[in-house]
Design an enzyme around this catalytic site. Sequence first.
Site, short mmCIF file in Angstrom:
data_model
loop_
_atom_site.label_atom_id
_atom_site.label_comp_id
_atom_site.label_asym_id
_atom_site.label_seq_id
_atom_site.Cartn_x
_atom_site.Cartn_y
_atom_site.Cartn_z
N GLU A 94 115.38 88.92 9.53
CA GLU A 94 115.80 89.41 8.22
C GLU A 94 116.72 90.63 8.32
O GLU A 94 117.16 91.16 7.31
CB GLU A 94 114.57 89.80 7.38
CG GLU A 94 113.71 88.61 7.00
CD GLU A 94 112.55 89.00 6.11
OE1 GLU A 94 112.38 90.21 5.80
OE2 GLU A 94 111.80 88.11 5.71
N CYS A 138 103.91 88.96 3.95
CA CYS A 138 103.05 90.00 4.51
C CYS A 138 103.64 90.62 5.78
O CYS A 138 103.28 91.73 6.14
CB CYS A 138 101.65 89.48 4.75
SG CYS A 138 101.54 88.06 5.83
N HIS A 139 104.58 89.93 6.42
CA HIS A 139 105.19 90.49 7.62
C HIS A 139 106.04 91.72 7.32
O HIS A 139 106.38 92.48 8.22
CB HIS A 139 106.05 89.42 8.33
CG HIS A 139 107.21 88.95 7.53
ND1 HIS A 139 107.08 88.04 6.50
CD2 HIS A 139 108.53 89.27 7.59
CE1 HIS A 139 108.27 87.81 5.97
NE2 HIS A 139 109.16 88.55 6.61
N ASN A 160 96.07 86.26 3.17
CA ASN A 160 97.22 85.76 2.40
C ASN A 160 97.10 84.25 2.15
O ASN A 160 97.18 83.46 3.08
CB ASN A 160 98.50 86.09 3.18
CG ASN A 160 99.76 85.69 2.47
OD1 ASN A 160 99.75 85.02 1.46
ND2 ASN A 160 100.88 86.12 3.03
N ARG A 169 93.48 100.12 3.41
CA ARG A 169 92.72 99.12 4.18
C ARG A 169 92.54 97.83 3.39
O ARG A 169 92.55 96.75 3.96
CB ARG A 169 91.35 99.67 4.58
CG ARG A 169 91.45 100.67 5.71
CD ARG A 169 90.07 101.13 6.12
NE ARG A 169 90.18 102.20 7.07
CZ ARG A 169 89.78 102.10 8.33
NH1 ARG A 169 89.24 100.99 8.77
NH2 ARG A 169 89.93 103.12 9.14
N TYR A 196 101.37 100.11 4.20
CA TYR A 196 100.12 99.74 3.53
C TYR A 196 99.81 100.72 2.40
O TYR A 196 99.42 100.32 1.31
CB TYR A 196 98.96 99.73 4.54
CG TYR A 196 99.09 98.67 5.61
CD1 TYR A 196 98.62 97.38 5.38
CD2 TYR A 196 99.66 98.97 6.84
CE1 TYR A 196 98.74 96.40 6.37
CE2 TYR A 196 99.79 98.00 7.82
CZ TYR A 196 99.32 96.72 7.58
OH TYR A 196 99.45 95.76 8.55
#
Length: 110
Positions: free
Chosen positions: A83, A54-55, A46, A37, A23
């Site tokens: 992945e 976003c994963h 999203n 945050r 992040y």
Amino acid sequence: MDSAFERIYKVVEKIPRGKVCTYGQVARMAGSPRWARVVGYALHANPRPGVIPCHRVVNRLGELAPAFAFGGENRQRELLTAEGVTFLPDGRVDMKACFWQGDPLLLDIR
């Protein structure tokens, strides 16, 4: 000028398959290092889950989001495993093997 969320999404879209970013690193590349945050809020909202990966964003310790917005923590792990992301025995992402440093050209994408 892009909104904060749009800048965050541009960075996250660049994270390659099989890699993760934190992040804080996404925040730095989006132009504001204190936005960790805000990155979480943006990813939770999203608008294009199949396009904005976003994963691929985890915390600085390599831990997954306990409330992953698109199917829970187990779903995030499933997507990352598919992945080729590797995990340590304690369940954290192997950051040495899978951390994406980012493209220096992305720093401050404003």
